[in-house]
Write a protein that holds these residues in place. Structure first.
Motif, PDB file in Angstrom:
ATOM      1  N   UNK A   1       7.921  17.626   6.895  1.00  0.00           N
ATOM      2  CA  UNK A   1       6.968  17.506   5.802  1.00  0.00           C
ATOM      3  C   UNK A   1       5.608  17.866   6.367  1.00  0.00           C
ATOM      4  N   UNK A   2       5.189  19.082   6.151  1.00  0.00           N
ATOM      5  CA  UNK A   2       3.900  19.482   6.702  1.00  0.00           C
ATOM      6  C   UNK A   2       3.290  20.615   5.902  1.00  0.00           C
ATOM      7  N   UNK A   3       1.974  20.655   5.983  1.00  0.00           N
ATOM      8  CA  UNK A   3       1.235  21.722   5.327  1.00  0.00           C
ATOM      9  C   UNK A   3       1.156  22.893   6.304  1.00  0.00           C
ATOM     10  N   UNK A   4       1.520  24.072   5.814  1.00  0.00           N
ATOM     11  CA  UNK A   4       1.403  25.227   6.693  1.00  0.00           C
ATOM     12  C   UNK A   4       0.334  26.157   6.142  1.00  0.00           C
ATOM     13  N   UNK A   5      -0.658  26.414   6.953  1.00  0.00           N
ATOM     14  CA  UNK A   5      -1.761  27.266   6.532  1.00  0.00           C
ATOM     15  C   UNK A   5      -1.854  28.476   7.439  1.00  0.00           C
ATOM     16  N   UNK A   6      -1.941  29.630   6.817  1.00  0.00           N
ATOM     17  CA  UNK A   6      -2.137  30.850   7.598  1.00  0.00           C
ATOM     18  C   UNK A   6      -3.380  31.542   7.073  1.00  0.00           C
TER      19      UNK A   6
ATOM     20  N   UNK B   1      11.627  26.301   5.827  1.00  0.00           N
ATOM     21  CA  UNK B   1      10.939  25.029   5.985  1.00  0.00           C
ATOM     22  C   UNK B   1      10.130  24.679   4.745  1.00  0.00           C
ATOM     23  N   UNK B   2       9.366  25.662   4.287  1.00  0.00           N
ATOM     24  CA  UNK B   2       8.524  25.338   3.153  1.00  0.00           C
ATOM     25  C   UNK B   2       9.360  25.200   1.892  1.00  0.00           C
ATOM     26  N   UNK B   3      10.334  26.073   1.766  1.00  0.00           N
ATOM     27  CA  UNK B   3      11.127  26.082   0.549  1.00  0.00           C
ATOM     28  C   UNK B   3      12.027  24.858   0.426  1.00  0.00           C
ATOM     29  N   UNK B   4      12.768  24.595   1.459  1.00  0.00           N
ATOM     30  CA  UNK B   4      13.740  23.508   1.372  1.00  0.00           C
ATOM     31  C   UNK B   4      13.244  22.251   2.070  1.00  0.00           C
ATOM     32  N   UNK B   5      12.134  22.352   2.729  1.00  0.00           N
ATOM     33  CA  UNK B   5      11.639  21.188   3.449  1.00  0.00           C
ATOM     34  C   UNK B   5      12.428  20.909   4.706  1.00  0.00           C
ATOM     35  N   UNK B   6      13.112  21.919   5.207  1.00  0.00           N
ATOM     36  CA  UNK B   6      13.820  21.686   6.461  1.00  0.00           C
ATOM     37  C   UNK B   6      13.940  22.976   7.257  1.00  0.00           C
ATOM     38  N   UNK B   7      14.279  22.838   8.514  1.00  0.00           N
ATOM     39  CA  UNK B   7      14.499  24.046   9.306  1.00  0.00           C
ATOM     40  C   UNK B   7      15.645  23.804  10.263  1.00  0.00           C
TER      41      UNK B   7
ATOM     42  N   UNK C   1       0.839  -1.207   0.000  1.00  0.00           N
ATOM     43  CA  UNK C   1       0.000   0.000   0.000  1.00  0.00           C
ATOM     44  C   UNK C   1       0.868   1.250   0.000  1.00  0.00           C
ATOM     45  N   UNK C   2       1.411   1.582  -1.167  1.00  0.00           N
ATOM     46  CA  UNK C   2       2.356   2.709  -1.233  1.00  0.00           C
ATOM     47  C   UNK C   2       1.763   4.012  -0.684  1.00  0.00           C
ATOM     48  N   UNK C   3       0.437   4.118  -0.668  1.00  0.00           N
ATOM     49  CA  UNK C   3      -0.156   5.389  -0.218  1.00  0.00           C
ATOM     50  C   UNK C   3       0.163   5.704   1.241  1.00  0.00           C
ATOM     51  N   UNK C   4       0.552   4.691   2.029  1.00  0.00           N
ATOM     52  CA  UNK C   4       0.862   5.015   3.424  1.00  0.00           C
ATOM     53  C   UNK C   4       2.140   5.849   3.525  1.00  0.00           C
ATOM     54  N   UNK C   5       2.904   5.883   2.433  1.00  0.00           N
ATOM     55  CA  UNK C   5       4.144   6.663   2.477  1.00  0.00           C
ATOM     56  C   UNK C   5       3.986   8.014   1.791  1.00  0.00           C
ATOM     57  N   UNK C   6       2.741   8.428   1.551  1.00  0.00           N
ATOM     58  CA  UNK C   6       2.568   9.689   0.818  1.00  0.00           C
ATOM     59  C   UNK C   6       2.957  10.909   1.670  1.00  0.00           C
ATOM     60  N   UNK C   7       3.182  12.013   0.986  1.00  0.00           N
ATOM     61  CA  UNK C   7       3.559  13.243   1.695  1.00  0.00           C
ATOM     62  C   UNK C   7       2.332  13.842   2.380  1.00  0.00           C
ATOM     63  N   UNK C   8       2.608  14.784   3.265  1.00  0.00           N
ATOM     64  CA  UNK C   8       1.513  15.425   3.997  1.00  0.00           C
ATOM     65  C   UNK C   8       0.513  16.071   3.037  1.00  0.00           C
ATOM     66  N   UNK C   9       1.021  16.780   2.034  1.00  0.00           N
ATOM     67  CA  UNK C   9       0.118  17.459   1.103  1.00  0.00           C
ATOM     68  C   UNK C   9      -0.734  16.466   0.336  1.00  0.00           C
TER      69      UNK C   9
END
Ligand SMILES: Nc1ncnc2c1ncn2[C@@H]1O[C@H](COP(=O)(O)OP(=O)(O)O)[C@@H](O)[C@H]1O
Ligand SMILES: [Mg+2]
Length: 631
Positions: A287-292, A270-276, A33-41
């Protein structure tokens, strides 16, 4: 089921869903079930899509949002199609912060909350399952364990691209706890929960001077330095900032644009490079969705500030305007009332509609198009038929002001005014007039209405009131007609029989005596005159009706009293005209006689049984309509 049983069931369910195994076992799962490894988005997008999408007139409507959001279909379509969908496909928008921009109380926070609650549930579903390295405070993606040099091969075999590096903490744990054997690293299924700070976070800025970056990225735990010997030992670090905790899921950023730039830069990387960056460690992948969310004024001042220039391209703005449809607005109020402590109050029919008409008028731009006024535009937007206009006109109207709906009266104002109308009135029953009056009285205290707008708004209240007057008169007249639908149908059939005989130059047979008679010209005219069909035009009108009638017959459809808009109107007016004097005298008599009293009681009963009034609101309605008819 009692509440405790439900709690127990929830816990049982959760226990049943639990999974724990080695990384080797996890890879087996991923293969199946490859979908379990999907990204947050991608997970957010699947969640929305899995709930179902309907397409009506080329407009997508997502069931995920439908339950609570009304009238925002095109904004939500934009949100999904311009952000979530491409982000799920790992396109560049994923690397931008999602900023919902719209007027106050337009549903931005509600959308964010729905996403959060939705993800919590989705992570408990099969299709939304999430797995993480066991014991990791950031619930790190187990696939990070695959070393970089093997990732191309991994892609070949599994079809999954791995982004991000193993965090400093898990790098150390891999060595210390597992002797470097990645296949043995324990993995577990996790369940998103904002309360438990798993995968869902909210960041609210505090005072800019005391705001600590640790709130976002965690901090050194000084009490453990002695144990681990150095500040750069990741075990001496608490990965408990909001960004850490929201890893794999989403983080809501409240009041983002009020923040210090220093903070914003962290987010951007974080959003740009995927790290902080946290503490003295190598960059931490997340790996996360950031909503403002923000309002238009705040946003404008943000982008007009030169210092923020670099940030613009890293934010994707999706406008969330107010709803512009009257009937959807009513649903918003109904929902908000249901959720409030006013749920027990009787709200007379059409009271919310009157308020909704007012609100929508304040939000609409005056059309430039010829021959159309604000009221007609309001009707067209709500999907009503307006004579002389069609869908093409509606599309053109929308194009005139692509940014419509960014100002005007907000739903919360309306709900607050309804609530204060309830407090003012002693009976737990309020009607349209109470609501409109309260809306008007409140304008003086409204913090953000200019003098100019106030005058316009007062005028819109008058317009809403006139609309309501028509609705009220109709309702009472209908209730006066003994069994309205029956009477209308009867009159209509009678008319059609006569029209048919007239056009075919036939006689009509009296159903009782069997006698042949000429068509009843007086009856036909009395109906046609209601809608201004002149003596000269009557023949054409009757022929048109007959053509329509036979077209229906050909298609095997029944021509009933709703099939012809103008005829329906004529029939209704005729029925009302016959009753006009009775309605007028009965409703306005201060000392009704016995038969009038009887009629009033009958009408009140009809209003209560069939139209949703209670006795208070029905009597109020009768009195009001009486005063209208006597003007
Ligand atoms: N289009 C809409 N559909 C459903 N509810 C809405 C809509 N617009 C506003 N609301 C309701 O209005 C209230 C205020 O909305 P909220 O999400 O707090 O707005 P914002 O965050 O934009 O200020 C909430 O109860 C919300 O459910
Ligand atoms: Mg809000």
């Amino acid at each position: 089921m009692s509440i405790l049983n439900k709690v127990r069931k929830y816990r049982d369910d959760e226990n049943r869903l639990k999974w724990e195994g080695t990384f080797a076992e996890y890879l087996e799962l991923v293969k199946k079930r490859p979908e379990i490894a999907q990204t947050a988005h991608s997970r957010v997008y699947s969640m929305i899509r899995n709930a179902g999408v309907e397409v009506k007139d080329g407009q997508k409507s997502y069931n995920f949002f439908n339950r609570e959001m009304f009238g925002l279909e095109s904004a939500l379509e934009r949100l999904v199609e311009e952000y979530f969908h491409p982000a799920a496909r790992r396109l560049d928008v994923r690397k931008r912060i999602l900023l919902l921009m719209g007027p106050v109380s337009g549903g931005k926070s509600t959308i964010v909350t729905m996403l959060k609650r939705g993800l919590e549930q989705f992570s408990r579903a099969e299709e939304g399952a999430v797995y993480a390295i066991k014991g990791c405070p950031m619930h790190e993606d187990p696939l990070h364990l695959i070393p970089h040099h093997l990732r191309d091969e991994f892609y070949e075999e599994y079809g999954i691209r791995i982004e991000g590096s193993l965090s400093p903490l898990n790098t150390m744990r891999l060595e210390e706890e597992y002797g470097g054997r990645i296949e043995d690293v324990m993995v577990e299924r996790i369940f998103f929960s904002e309360d438990r700070r798993v995968g869902i976070g909210t960041f609210t800025p505090s005072d800019p001077k005391s705001q600590d970056i640790a709130d976002l990225t965690g901090s050194i735990d000084f009490s453990t330095i002695a144990e681990y010997g150095s500040e750069s030992d990741p075990r001496a670090y608490r990965f408990d900032g909001e960004l850490n905790k929201a890893n794999r899921g989403m983080m809501e950023f409240q009041e983002m644009l009020k923040l210090d730039e220093k903070f914003l830069w962290h987010l951007l990387s974080l959003t740009q490079e995927g790290n902080f960056k946290a503490g003295r460690f190598a960059l931490i992948s997340a790996d996360e969705l950031i909503v403002a969310h923000t309002n238009e004024t705040e946003y404008r001042s943000f982008i007009s500030n030169k210092k923020n220039e670099a940030l613009h391209s890293r934010i994707i703005v999706i406008p969330i305007p107010y709803n512009l449809k009257v009937s959807e607005e009513e649903r918003i109020y109904e929902k908000m009332i249901r959720e409030s402590d006013m749920a027990h109050v009787h709200i007379a029919p059409h009271a919310l509609r009157a308020a909704a008409i007012f609100s929508i008028l304040t939000r609409l731009e005056v059309p430039k198009k010829q021959g159309i006024d604000l009221l007609k535009k309001m009707r067209l937007y709500d999907g009503e038929n307006v004579e002389g206009f069609n869908e093409v006109d509606v599309a053109e109207l929308k194009k005139e002001f692509p940014n419509e709906g960014m100002h005007g009266i907000d739903p919360r104002y309306v709900i607050n005014r309804i609530s204060s109308a309830i407090i003012r009135k002693e009976v737990p029953s309020i009607n349209a007039l109470d609501v409109l009056r309260s809306l008007k009285d409140g304008l003086d205290q409204h913090p953000s209405i200019s003098q100019e707008d106030r005058e316009k708004y007062i005028n819109y209240i008058a317009v809403a009131r006139r609309e309501y007057d028509e609705i009220a008169k109709n309702e009472v007249q209908k209730a006066f007609v003994y069994s309205y639908e029956e009477s209308a149908k009867h009159l209509m059939n009678n008319y059609l029989d006569n029209v048919e005989a007239f056009c075919n130059k036939n006689k009509i047979r009296d159903p009782l005596t069997g006698e042949e008679m000429n068509p009843d010209e007086k009856l036909m005219r009395s109906i046609e005159e209601q809608i201004g069909v002149s003596e000269n035009a009557k023949k054409a009108f009757r022929e048109e009706i007959l053509i329509r009638l036979s077209a229906y017959a050909r298609k095997g459809q029944r021509f009933d009293y709703n099939s012809h808009e103008r005829l329906r109107e004529a029939i209704q007016k005729k029925l009302f005209a016959d009753l006009k004097d009775i309605v007028k005298i009965t409703t306005s008599s201060t000392t009704p006689d016995e038969s009038q009293l009887k009629k009033i009681n009958e009408v009140v009963a009809t209003l209560v049984d069939e139209y949703g009034y209670n006795t208070t609101s029905a009597n109020e309605l009768l009195r009001y309509v009486g005063s209208l008819l006597n003007r």
